[in-house]
Design an enzyme around this catalytic site. Structure first.
Site, short mmCIF file in Angstrom:
data_model
loop_
_atom_site.label_atom_id
_atom_site.label_comp_id
_atom_site.label_asym_id
_atom_site.label_seq_id
_atom_site.Cartn_x
_atom_site.Cartn_y
_atom_site.Cartn_z
N LYS A 189 1.63 -3.43 4.88
CA LYS A 189 2.96 -2.88 4.56
C LYS A 189 3.76 -2.48 5.79
O LYS A 189 4.98 -2.58 5.79
CB LYS A 189 2.83 -1.69 3.60
CG LYS A 189 2.15 -0.47 4.19
CD LYS A 189 1.82 0.55 3.10
CE LYS A 189 1.15 1.76 3.70
NZ LYS A 189 0.36 2.52 2.72
N ARG A 234 -2.33 13.28 -3.68
CA ARG A 234 -1.36 12.21 -3.90
C ARG A 234 -1.81 11.55 -5.20
O ARG A 234 -1.90 12.24 -6.20
CB ARG A 234 -1.26 11.25 -2.70
CG ARG A 234 0.07 10.50 -2.70
CD ARG A 234 0.26 9.59 -1.50
NE ARG A 234 -0.52 8.35 -1.61
CZ ARG A 234 -0.49 7.38 -0.71
NH1 ARG A 234 0.24 7.50 0.38
NH2 ARG A 234 -1.21 6.29 -0.87
C1 LIG Z 1 -0.80 2.73 3.23
C2 LIG Z 1 -2.06 2.82 2.49
C3 LIG Z 1 -3.27 2.59 3.15
C4 LIG Z 1 -3.37 2.31 4.64
O1 LIG Z 1 -3.25 3.50 5.37
P1 LIG Z 1 -3.44 3.51 6.97
O2 LIG Z 1 -3.45 4.95 7.31
O3 LIG Z 1 -2.28 2.78 7.54
O4 LIG Z 1 -4.73 2.85 7.26
C5 LIG Z 1 -4.43 2.65 2.40
N1 LIG Z 1 -4.41 2.91 1.08
C6 LIG Z 1 -3.26 3.15 0.41
C7 LIG Z 1 -3.31 3.45 -1.05
C8 LIG Z 1 -2.05 3.11 1.09
O5 LIG Z 1 -0.91 3.35 0.43
#
Ligand SMILES: *Cc1c(COP(=O)(O)O)cnc(C)c1O
Length: 354
Positions: free
Chosen positions: A35, A128
């Site tokens: 993303k 969250r």
């Molecule tokens: C963005 C996201 C990740 C990745 O997080 P990083 O800190 O960039 O490794 C993993 N799981 C979910 C659900 C996310 O939204």
């Protein structure tokens, strides 16, 4: 073309290989999170070459871009009911915590004659997404059991996102216990026990990940070479896979204090200033529309960032050895926030370097 983000694909592949090797050594698979670079397929290909098992993204729009790449795709953000059909079309697996949504996915999967796999998200305290209590979990399982086109392929959690809670043996241990509850209820094994994001990587480095957790979703650690529980650099990785290059459009000697009565700046805040005498100041053609209010880190350590507006970044060159001229380029390393904003900005050229 300026401004641009230089994207060093070989460095990205290297970072991916390092992380995949460490994870595989403790029987963990890696889902690369795409993303932060908006799911761009050219970049995802370098990550695939680095050996990850899944691609994961939070946005359906990005899954469209990844559609033709060979790995299984995971939708990371809880699906919207209104887009259940696209979710089933584009994601092999989605993360879920709401029964109504899973029902909508099942309906879409029946229509599309597909089995849609889900990872049930558990909230272990970061507040969250995720199912919070075991009573709710049991109710949800009873209903899912009756769904013909939904398979619970695993269980997952997300930490260090909203609440800043650090992954440890205790919270991940709880995840494993919950996986057992689901296995007993559903009568089949959980294939994926997803122990979090880049903030769980420190446990791998310390060989402290509880046995049974077999999956991580890694974004920031791959693209920036940092683990995110403590903000430590990951050894043998690059922190300059992505760099911003911006061009100087004005250089002048000016006072450090504005002249006149101070009202509000372009963003409605009343600014304050310290008198540092005359400065050699430069304006770069990059602004908040491209980097938000996030940090960028000049490679020339003698540059100080003074501020900016929608379209300008103002820097202090007073202490620089280099004699900057209008038309020169200034290069920056990035933070997660500025990288996300720059990749999203359509005004910033993306320069892929092999
Ligand atoms: C963005 C996201 C990740 C990745 O997080 P990083 O800190 O960039 O490794 C993993 N799981 C979910 C659900 C996310 O939204």
């Amino acid at each position: 073309m300026n401004p641009r983000v230089n994207i060093y694909l070989n460095k990205l592949q290297h970072n991916t290989e390092v992380l995949v090797r460490e994870c595989n050594a403790v029987d963990m698979n890696v889902a690369a999170v795409t993303k932060v670079f908006c799911g761009k397929a050219e970049i995802a290909e370098a990550i695939i070459a680095g050996g990850v098992k899944y691609l994961a993204d939070s946005r359906i729009e990005n899954l469209y871009k990844l559609k033709d790449l060979p790995l299984e795709k995971i939708l990371l953000r809880l699906p919207m009911i209104s887009r259940a059909k696209e979710t089933v079309e584009l994601a092999d697996i989605s993360l879920n915590s709401e029964l109504e949504t899973i029902e909508a996915l099942n309906k879409a999967a029946v229509e599309l004659e597909k089995i849609h796999k889900i990872i049930l998200m558990m909230d272990l305290g970061d507040l969250r997404e995720g199912i919070f209590d075991n009573e709710e979990l049991k109710k949800v399982l009873l209903v899912i059991k009756e769904m013909k086109n939904i398979k619970i392929t695993g269980i997952g959690t997300n930490l260090t996102c909203y609440g800043g809670v650090i992954p440890d043996n205790e919270n991940l241990g709880k995840l494993l216990e919950t996986a057992k509850v689901i296995e007993t209820e559903m009568g089949y094994p959980m294939e994926i026990i997803s122990g979090g994001n880049s903030s769980s990587f420190h446990l791998i480095e310390k060989k402290g990940i509880p046995v049974g957790v077999n999956h991580l979703r890694l974004g920031e650690s791959i693209v920036l070479g940092y683990e995110t529980a403590y903000g430590e650099r990951i050894p043998n990785t690059y922190d300059d896979v992505f760099q911003l290059v911006a061009e100087v459009i004005e250089i002048k000697e000016k006072p450090s204090m504005p002249i006149g009565t101070i009202g509000r700046d372009a963003f409605g805040k009343v600014p304050t200033f310290e008198d540092k005498g005359k400065q050699k100041r430069a304006i770069l053609a990059i602004g908040k529309q491209d980097i938000g209010t996030h940090e960028v880190l000049p490679l020339d350590k003698e540059i100080e960032i003074l501020g900016g507006s929608s379209d300008h970044l103002i820097i202090d060159l007073t202490h620089c050895q280099k004699d900057y001229r209008v038309g020169d380029e200034v290069t920056f390393n990035l933070t997660y926030g500025s990288l996300l904003a720059l990749m999203t900005s359509e005004y910033v050229y993306k320069n892929y370097i092999k």
